[in-house]
Design a protein around this motif. Structure first.
Motif, PDB file in Angstrom:
ATOM      1  N   THR A 175     -12.946  22.511  10.345  1.00 29.07           N
ATOM      2  CA  THR A 175     -13.651  22.154  11.603  1.00 29.07           C
ATOM      3  C   THR A 175     -14.491  20.686  11.471  1.00 29.07           C
ATOM      4  OG1 THR A 175     -15.438  23.564  10.710  1.00 29.07           O
ATOM      5  CG2 THR A 175     -13.965  24.434  12.449  1.00 29.07           C
ATOM      6  N   ALA A 176     -14.308  19.932  12.196  1.00 28.18           N
ATOM      7  CA  ALA A 176     -14.968  18.435  11.870  1.00 28.18           C
ATOM      8  C   ALA A 176     -16.650  18.691  12.091  1.00 28.18           C
ATOM      9  CB  ALA A 176     -14.428  17.492  13.121  1.00 28.18           C
ATOM     10  N   CYS A 177     -17.113  19.626  12.711  1.00 28.14           N
ATOM     11  CA  CYS A 177     -18.608  19.771  12.986  1.00 28.14           C
ATOM     12  C   CYS A 177     -19.217  20.152  11.709  1.00 28.14           C
ATOM     13  CB  CYS A 177     -18.834  20.710  14.182  1.00 28.14           C
ATOM     14  SG  CYS A 177     -18.531  22.313  13.661  1.00 28.14           S
ATOM     15  N   THR A 178     -18.478  20.910  10.713  1.00 21.50           N
ATOM     16  CA  THR A 178     -19.045  21.266   9.394  1.00 21.50           C
ATOM     17  C   THR A 178     -18.637  20.962   8.057  1.00 21.50           C
ATOM     18  OG1 THR A 178     -17.697  23.232   9.313  1.00 21.50           O
ATOM     19  CG2 THR A 178     -19.530  23.752  10.590  1.00 21.50           C
ATOM     20  N   THR A 179     -17.680  19.940   8.437  1.00 22.52           N
ATOM     21  CA  THR A 179     -17.074  19.418   7.020  1.00 22.52           C
ATOM     22  C   THR A 179     -17.550  17.932   6.623  1.00 22.52           C
ATOM     23  OG1 THR A 179     -14.970  20.787   7.584  1.00 22.52           O
ATOM     24  CG2 THR A 179     -14.989  19.069   5.850  1.00 22.52           C
ATOM     25  N   PRO A 180     -18.003  18.107   5.399  1.00 24.06           N
ATOM     26  CA  PRO A 180     -18.576  16.674   5.056  1.00 24.06           C
ATOM     27  C   PRO A 180     -17.498  15.610   4.552  1.00 24.06           C
ATOM     28  CG  PRO A 180     -19.169  18.159   3.504  1.00 24.06           C
ATOM     29  CD  PRO A 180     -18.675  19.083   4.527  1.00 24.06           C
ATOM     30  N   VAL A 181     -17.558  14.403   4.933  1.00 23.97           N
ATOM     31  CA  VAL A 181     -16.539  13.596   4.377  1.00 23.97           C
ATOM     32  C   VAL A 181     -16.634  13.200   3.040  1.00 23.97           C
ATOM     33  CG1 VAL A 181     -16.723  12.253   6.556  1.00 23.97           C
ATOM     34  CG2 VAL A 181     -18.266  11.401   5.072  1.00 23.97           C
ATOM     35  N   PHE A 182     -15.726  12.743   2.337  1.00 30.25           N
ATOM     36  CA  PHE A 182     -15.656  12.571   0.854  1.00 30.25           C
ATOM     37  C   PHE A 182     -14.946  11.003   1.064  1.00 30.25           C
ATOM     38  CE2 PHE A 182     -11.928  15.512   1.567  1.00 30.25           C
ATOM     39  CZ  PHE A 182     -11.012  14.561   1.197  1.00 30.25           C
ATOM     40  N   GLU A 183     -15.031  10.493  -0.141  1.00 29.95           N
ATOM     41  CA  GLU A 183     -14.711   9.018  -0.196  1.00 29.95           C
ATOM     42  C   GLU A 183     -13.163   8.901  -0.118  1.00 29.95           C
ATOM     43  OE1 GLU A 183     -16.449   5.879  -0.412  1.00 29.95           O
ATOM     44  OE2 GLU A 183     -14.279   5.003  -0.446  1.00 29.95           O
ATOM     45  N   GLY A 184     -12.560   8.229   0.579  1.00 32.21           N
ATOM     46  CA  GLY A 184     -11.099   8.135   0.561  1.00 32.21           C
ATOM     47  C   GLY A 184     -10.477   9.225   1.543  1.00 32.21           C
ATOM     48  N   MET A 185     -11.356   9.964   2.222  1.00 30.20           N
ATOM     49  CA  MET A 185     -10.940  10.810   3.063  1.00 30.20           C
ATOM     50  C   MET A 185     -10.096  10.436   4.178  1.00 30.20           C
ATOM     51  SD  MET A 185     -13.122  13.626   5.333  1.00 30.20           S
ATOM     52  CE  MET A 185     -13.181  15.384   4.883  1.00 30.20           C
ATOM     53  N   GLU A 186      -9.045  11.066   4.532  1.00 32.43           N
ATOM     54  CA  GLU A 186      -8.068  10.381   5.766  1.00 32.43           C
ATOM     55  C   GLU A 186      -7.897  11.716   6.754  1.00 32.43           C
ATOM     56  OE1 GLU A 186      -4.490   8.538   4.785  1.00 32.43           O
ATOM     57  OE2 GLU A 186      -5.306   7.893   2.936  1.00 32.43           O
ATOM     58  N   VAL A 187      -8.281  11.474   8.077  1.00 31.22           N
ATOM     59  CA  VAL A 187      -8.517  12.383   9.117  1.00 31.22           C
ATOM     60  C   VAL A 187      -7.732  12.228  10.287  1.00 31.22           C
ATOM     61  CG1 VAL A 187      -9.922  13.658  10.625  1.00 31.22           C
ATOM     62  CG2 VAL A 187     -10.877  12.896   8.215  1.00 31.22           C
ATOM     63  N   GLU A 188      -6.960  13.188  10.680  1.00 30.58           N
ATOM     64  CA  GLU A 188      -6.258  12.880  11.793  1.00 30.58           C
ATOM     65  C   GLU A 188      -6.908  13.821  12.711  1.00 30.58           C
ATOM     66  OE1 GLU A 188      -3.997  10.707  12.926  1.00 30.58           O
ATOM     67  OE2 GLU A 188      -3.749   9.666  10.933  1.00 30.58           O
ATOM     68  N   THR A 189      -7.214  13.395  14.015  1.00 33.59           N
ATOM     69  CA  THR A 189      -8.002  14.149  14.845  1.00 33.59           C
ATOM     70  C   THR A 189      -7.060  14.621  16.239  1.00 33.59           C
ATOM     71  OG1 THR A 189      -8.622  12.444  16.593  1.00 33.59           O
ATOM     72  CG2 THR A 189     -10.242  12.973  14.546  1.00 33.59           C
ATOM     73  N   GLU A 190      -5.892  14.203  16.235  1.00 37.47           N
ATOM     74  CA  GLU A 190      -5.046  14.622  17.302  1.00 37.47           C
ATOM     75  C   GLU A 190      -3.686  14.743  16.833  1.00 37.47           C
ATOM     76  OE1 GLU A 190      -6.009  15.345  20.557  1.00 37.47           O
ATOM     77  OE2 GLU A 190      -8.173  14.932  20.513  1.00 37.47           O
ATOM     78  N   SER A 191      -3.457  15.054  15.580  1.00 34.31           N
ATOM     79  CA  SER A 191      -1.887  15.149  15.113  1.00 34.31           C
ATOM     80  C   SER A 191      -1.367  16.502  16.132  1.00 34.31           C
ATOM     81  CB  SER A 191      -1.988  15.478  13.701  1.00 34.31           C
ATOM     82  OG  SER A 191      -2.629  16.762  13.422  1.00 34.31           O
ATOM     83  N   GLU A 192      -0.140  16.346  15.619  1.00 38.47           N
ATOM     84  CA  GLU A 192       0.642  17.572  16.462  1.00 38.47           C
ATOM     85  C   GLU A 192       0.166  18.901  15.879  1.00 38.47           C
ATOM     86  OE1 GLU A 192       5.278  18.796  16.209  1.00 38.47           O
ATOM     87  OE2 GLU A 192       5.014  16.708  15.785  1.00 38.47           O
ATOM     88  N   GLY A 193      -0.096  19.047  14.454  1.00 37.45           N
ATOM     89  CA  GLY A 193      -0.606  20.469  14.231  1.00 37.45           C
ATOM     90  C   GLY A 193      -1.854  20.527  14.699  1.00 37.45           C
ATOM     91  N   VAL A 194      -2.764  19.721  14.884  1.00 35.56           N
ATOM     92  CA  VAL A 194      -4.196  19.786  15.520  1.00 35.56           C
ATOM     93  C   VAL A 194      -4.037  20.304  16.884  1.00 35.56           C
ATOM     94  CG1 VAL A 194      -6.182  18.729  16.050  1.00 35.56           C
ATOM     95  CG2 VAL A 194      -5.343  18.364  13.833  1.00 35.56           C
ATOM     96  N   VAL A 195      -3.076  19.373  17.762  1.00 32.75           N
ATOM     97  CA  VAL A 195      -3.056  19.601  19.233  1.00 32.75           C
ATOM     98  C   VAL A 195      -2.528  21.273  19.318  1.00 32.75           C
ATOM     99  CG1 VAL A 195      -1.607  19.094  21.205  1.00 32.75           C
ATOM    100  CG2 VAL A 195      -2.747  17.571  19.835  1.00 32.75           C
ATOM    101  N   GLU A 196      -1.462  21.598  18.360  1.00 35.25           N
ATOM    102  CA  GLU A 196      -0.990  22.887  18.794  1.00 35.25           C
ATOM    103  C   GLU A 196      -1.908  24.007  18.379  1.00 35.25           C
ATOM    104  OE1 GLU A 196       2.394  25.497  16.118  1.00 35.25           O
ATOM    105  OE2 GLU A 196       2.308  23.179  15.728  1.00 35.25           O
TER     106      GLU A 196
END
Lengths: 348, 636, 157
Positions: A60-81
């Motif tokens: 979950t984006a609201c609880t997960t802290p970022v780390f250096e080099g993190m790559e996030v997709e917020t609307e990928s196929e899996g996320v949308v599904e």
């Protein structure tokens, strides 16, 4: 500073920033139901799940802290599904009465179902069956519409510190309840309405005098006039009439209001409301002009000061005035009238 | 306890107490069953299993009777009667073992006690007809570790279970108890202790398999004025009772291990969170804690060092989810057992937001042995990535139900057929379920898989806490999946959407299938819903809840298909799909079935026509099948 | 329930428990365990006392009590029959046994019979898997059961 990549865009943020905050910083919107920056993060609704490269599942984006080099997709196929499935599950346990629901137009569930093309639930099966609690004079609680985001409970306990409501039972039957389901009227509820303000769906809605749709209203930002705290609020106005009040994020109230600020606005348009000063003439109160009234006040004060001395006059100020107005009153009393007889209704 | 010398003195003094049990393998166990070579009047230790299994089958009555008999025969001096923890072979309970012979008596009844006392204790003759049937070979009495059930086992975590009295701290000390704690406190730095655990390769025995040493290191390095160690004894998987057995049989091992962990991570307070459903374990652990305080093994300045440590028991109240570490922490704090998001992990923010080390009972039980015998010894047991031994609770359709501890890498086949003694009643093995509600069902094709964390995961199951349930041909795998989902739905905390709403919908689909109302599309729906629940749930309960469905769908899809396509339950379990059928070749046309049928749905002509059941009217009561004298009616 | 739970004696026992735990961090769970034992349930009157003494909002206590299955709001029957529905018992036929008991005692699962005599529960694994299937009646344990054994057991109570 930590550099992360969200949907291909790089952003630099402080350590301990969440994915949600980092995304907000560059204008990428991640949907939420249960998130509220004022509350301890709890990650209940899971609608803000995102994909983190190399991760095992969808955090979950609201609880997960970022780390250096993190790559996030917020609307990928899996996320949308996954989001569609979560919406599907919520809809399966929600009355589909959007046509008559008061919350339509500012319902997060409705908006997200629109965004993700979820027209109806693909599941049948058990649904909640609760009686509507209308014991509170200012708002309804319809737990059938609740999606258990928990914001009402946490606002009540963490911010308002009233602890009127809590979670009851567990698993599928979990619901928000007053102790022993005795109803809000019997609870410690102070009707501040902060739970109503944060409810993303139509589970907690004000008892409105007017029928209106949110899209028919426009907000007018103002400062609450009930006391000197200076709470910021939006008056929702339809046809030049206030139909509801929403708290705004002012520095002194941070999105909270009290029962008066939230619900006591009907006097504004009330026919009995005084709009001009009344002056007693021949033993009868009659409407006069402000000039007339001021003239009368100053002459009476001058007369009293003249004949009985400055200490025969006292100034009593109102809690509905701002600090500046209160300052001016005492200045008036001390510098102009020459008395220290100054007091305030909050002390009475 | 001021020094190691104090401990040594107590050990020396206590050795006498346990002498007869110490070198069981050297004792005169090969004596003939006739009793030759044994003389009466010899001192003996009589161990009666007092685990929950044997308590349920009446061991207290045996103990009471034994007391009376010993009194009567004035044997109280020579014979010590000891109530121990679980021996493992619960199926054969109540169990009584007599040392030094190591005679293994099973399913003892009150009336048998007299015979044991008079024959064995008085005359030295082992009562062969009361011995466990696997403990006798011809007329030779086999020592316990030669019994098939124990032969493949290696007891590390369970080493004292069934060997000592769990309520006697001196017996624990006699078997090198608290020696590891004294070693750690006086010879090792906290870093060295952590290093030893790291090198041992020990991984969390609660299910996840996270490297224990790393967890210790994280907690040790976390900043905080106050730290805690906690023990997860909220063993909730149905069919699992490893942790309970350790606590009932060897509670001091947990006290000692937690003190060691406290020293290693810098904590002076420990909490044991234990299920209230385990009253015996709670009572024995409480005694152990109090005795350890009396002996100065808990409290201030332990072994004369500046290390202080104490601990408390906290009881669960019937919520499976509290086995999840953050839910457990909430529960200790007196809240609803709803998991918290991680990070922050308990190592940084645990109980009352202080750094907390949380390990499971079995994990702790290994610690003293690792410290005493060294990481090298421990890591020599097991497979490359899964070191040491693992305790399993074996149950279901298996001959030797009970508790066992095997080296990692033992195959499922060895456990089921050698240790477990195979499937009863000549039935065919169908699957073994490991990992409880988080695990999966493994079919016969994979019986030769070596048991370790990674293998079980690659088979779609998991180690879990160690429940191992065997299913035979009479078990319906769809029904089993439904059973586990029913469990998770009931135990979901209700906090997060996918678990609260999703598992309920999975259960509803499975119920439809088992009631004969499933459709083919349901199977795909199950799979896609399972994926979302796994990927998006807040805690381990939700993330693993779909496993029993996914693994059965993977290995036993044909059973699901039979339910939805042919509307049949191949194992004959799902009532809604049952059919009673007359086998034409076997039917003798006697008409008895038709007479018995309460709804008159069996047609035929007596003596002339084979009888046929009208399925549309059948109420599936089974009366016909019970009545048929020729076994000509089958259910399918 | 004819018995009066709210006796002075019971409340003074509760006060003792609260006094003994007041200084303990996270005292709510231990106090609730004792309250359940003293009163046989944790109704509103009891929760109010605990709330005031421990300074924990009653909404939170109510949430905790309804979360954990060992805490109840209403008293249970004289005899609590628990049918173990752990996996080992289930695969050895616990369901038909549960159905049979439900039928014999005229009590639905999770409910108390009208005369207050029996409460029937499908319990979690009690760990006596070696004796599967197992039922408990208050403190008594019956193992290695077959359907035909059930009427005789119920008869005893």
């Amino acid at each position: 500073m930590i550099t992360v990549k969200i949907n291909g865009f790089e952003v630099k943020v402080e350590k301990d920033t969440t994915i949600l905050e980092a995304a907000n910083k560059i204008g990428i919107k991640i949907p939420t139901f249960c998130h509220d920056p004022r509350l301890r993060p709890h990650g209940s609704c899971r609608i803000c799940t995102v994909e983190v490269k190399g991760g095992r599942n969808l955090p979950t984006a609201c609880t997960t802290p970022v780390f250096e080099g993190m790559e996030v997709e917020t609307e990928s196929e899996g996320v949308v599904e996954a989001r569609k499935e979560i919406l599907d599950l919520l809809l399966a346990n929600h009355p589909l009465d959007c046509l008559t629901c008061q919350q339509a137009g500012r319902c997060a569930l409705q908006d997200l179902c629109f965004q993700y093309d979820v027209k109806e639930s693909s599941y049948g099966g058990a649904k909640k069956e609760f009686e509507i609690d209308n014991s509170n004079p200012f708002y309804y609680s319809d737990q059938n519409k609740c999606i258990l985001c928990g914001k009402c409970v946490y606002v009540c306990s963490q911010l308002q510190c009233t602890d009127a409501i809590g979670f009851a039972e567990r698993g599928f039957p979990t619901h928000i309840a007053t102790p022993f389901n005795q109803g809000l009227e019997e609870s410690t509820c102070v009707s501040c309405g902060n739970c109503v303000s944060v409810c993303p769906v139509g589970a907690l809605v004000p008892k409105s005098k007017e029928k209106f749709r949110y899209w028919e209203t426009s907000p007018v930002r103002t400062t609450c006039s009930y006391c000197g705290v200076g709470c910021q609020m939006d008056l929702l106005v339809k046809d030049n009439k206030i139909v509801e009040i929403q708290p705004a994020m002012g520095p002194s109230n941070e999105g909270l209001l009290c029962v008066k600020g939230k619900f006591a606005y009907n006097f504004i348009g009330h026919p009995d409301r005084l709009k001009a000063p009344l002056i007693r003439k021949n033993g009868k109160l009659e409407e006069g002009t402000w000039e007339e009234a001021y003239e009368l006040i100053s002459s009476k004060i001058a007369e009293a000061k003249e004949t009985l001395g400055p200490n025969s006059v006292a100034g009593l100020s109102s809690a509905r005035c701002t600090t500046e107005e209160n300052y001016l009153l005492q200045k008036l009393m001390r510098a102009v009238v020459g008395t220290n007889n100054v007091d305030h209704c909050a002390r009475l | 306890m001021k020094s190691i010398q104090d401990l040594d003195r107590i050990r020396q003094k206590s050795l006498e107490k346990v002498n007869l049990r110490r070198n069981v393998e050297d004792a005169n166990v090969e004596a003939e069953a006739s009793g030759e070579g044994l003389t009466d009047g010899k001192p003996k230790d009589v161990l009666v299993c007092g685990g929950t299994g044997c308590t349920s089958s009446g061991c207290q009555k045996i103990i009471n009777k034994m007391e009376i008999q010993l009194e009567k025969h004035q044997l109280k001096k020579e014979v010590k009667l000891i109530k121990t923890g679980c021996f493992g072979l619960c199926e054969a309970g109540p169990i009584v073992i007599v040392h030094p012979e190591g005679a293994f008596y099973s399913r003892i009844k009150e009336k048998d006690v007299e015979e044991i006392v008079e024959e064995h204790l008085l005359k030295g003759k082992v009562v062969t007809h009361l011995l466990f049937k696997g403990a006798i070979d011809g007329d030779q009495v086999k020592p316990i570790d030669e019994v098939d059930f124990y032969k493949k086992q290696q007891r590390v975590a369970l080493r004292n279970c069934g060997l000592i009295s769990p309520e006697d701290i001196e017996e624990y000390i006699a078997f090198d108890g608290y020696k590891a704690l004294s070693k750690v406190l006086t010879e090792m730095t906290p870093e060295e202790a952590i290093d030893e655990v790291k090198k041992s390769g020990l991984r969390g025995r609660g299910g996840g398999g996270f490297p224990t040493g790393l967890k210790w290191e994280f907690t040790a390095k976390a900043e905080g004025d106050q730290k805690y160690v906690a023990c997860n004894a909220d063993e909730g998987d149905p069919g699992a009772f490893m942790d309970r057995s350790v606590l009932e049989g060897d509670p001091h091992a947990i006290v000692e291990a937690m003190a060691i962990a406290g020293y290693a991570v810098g904590a002076d307070m420990g909490y044991v969170y234990i299920r209230a459903e385990y009253p015996i374990a709670v009572a024995r652990l409480q005694i152990a804690i109090e005795d350890a305080r009396k002996f100065g093994l808990l409290g201030k300045s332990i072994f004369g060092t500046d290390f202080n440590f104490d601990m408390e028991i906290r009881l669960g109240a019937g919520a499976f989810v509290c086995g999840e570490e953050t839910a457990l922490i909430n529960s200790i704090e007196g809240k609803r057992g709803m998991p918290r998001p991680r990070p922050p992990f308990p190592a940084h923010k645990g109980i009352w937001d202080k750094p907390t080390l949380l390990n499971n009972v079995e994990t702790y039980a290994n610690i003293p042995q690792i410290i005493l015998n060294g990481a090298e010894w421990y890591s020599s047991i097991g497979t490359e990535k899964s070191k040491g031994t693992k305790v399993f609770a074996l149950g279901g359709k298996i001959n030797n139900t009970g508790l066992l501890e095997i080296p990692m890498g033992t195959t499922l086949r060895e456990v089921i057929y050698e240790v477990g003694g195979g499937i009863p009643n000549g039935k065919a093995f169908k699957a073994v379920q490991t990992g409880g509600p988080s695990g999966g069902c493994i079919p016969a094709d994979h019986l030769d898989a070596a048991i370790d964390y990674d293998n079980l995961i690659s088979l779609g199951s998991m180690m879990g806490s160690g429940g191992m349930i065997v299913m035979d041909e009479d078990n319906c795998m769809v029904d089993i999946a439904r059973f586990f989902l029913d469990f998770t739905v009931d135990e979901s905390c209700g906090k997060c959407t996918p678990c609260r709403e999703g598992t309920k919908r999975m259960l509803e689909i499975l119920e439809r299938i088992t009631e004969g109302e499933g459709e083919e599309a349901d199977l795909n729906k199950l799979e896609s819903l399972a994926k979302t629940i796994k990927n998006t749930s807040l805690c381990g309960l939700g993330q693993t809840a779909p496993n029993p469905v996914l693994s059965t769908l993977h290995y036993f899809r044909h059973e699901y298909e039979a339910h939805v396509k042919d509307k049949k339950c191949p194992a004959g379990v799902c009532q809604g799909l049952l059919q009673y059928l007359v086998i034409p070749e076997a039917c003798k046309k006697c008409g008895i079935c038709a007479n018995k049928c309460p709804v008159n749905c069996i047609d035929g002509v007596k003596g002339k026509e084979v009888y046929v059941i009208r399925q549309a009217d059948c109420i599936k009561c089974g009366a016909c099948m019970a009545a048929c004298p020729f076994k000509a009616i089958k259910k399918g | 329930m004819a018995k009066n739970l709210f006796t002075e004696e019971n409340f003074s026992r509760l006060d003792e428990v609260i006094a003994a735990n007041k200084e303990t961090k996270g005292a709510l769970m231990p106090v609730l365990h004792e309250a359940q034992r003293i009163f046989g349930c944790i109704p509103l009157e009891v929760q109010k006392v605990i709330s005031e003494s421990l300074k924990i909002p009653i909404s939170e206590i109510y949430g905790v009590v309804t979360f954990y299955s060992q805490f109840t709001l209403e008293p249970r029957g004289e005899f609590v029959i628990g049918v173990c529905m752990g996996t080992a018992c289930y695969v050895r036929g616990a369901q038909p046994i549960l159905d049979k008991i439900s039928q014999l005692t005229n009590t639905k699962v999770g409910k108390t019979s009208e005369d207050g005599k029996f409460t029937l529960e499908a319990t979690r694994c009690i760990g006596a898997c070696g004796l599967a299937p197992v039922i408990t009646v208050n403190e008594d344990v019956y193992g290695r059961l077959e359907l035909k054994d059930i009427p005789a057991i119920i008869e005893k109570y």
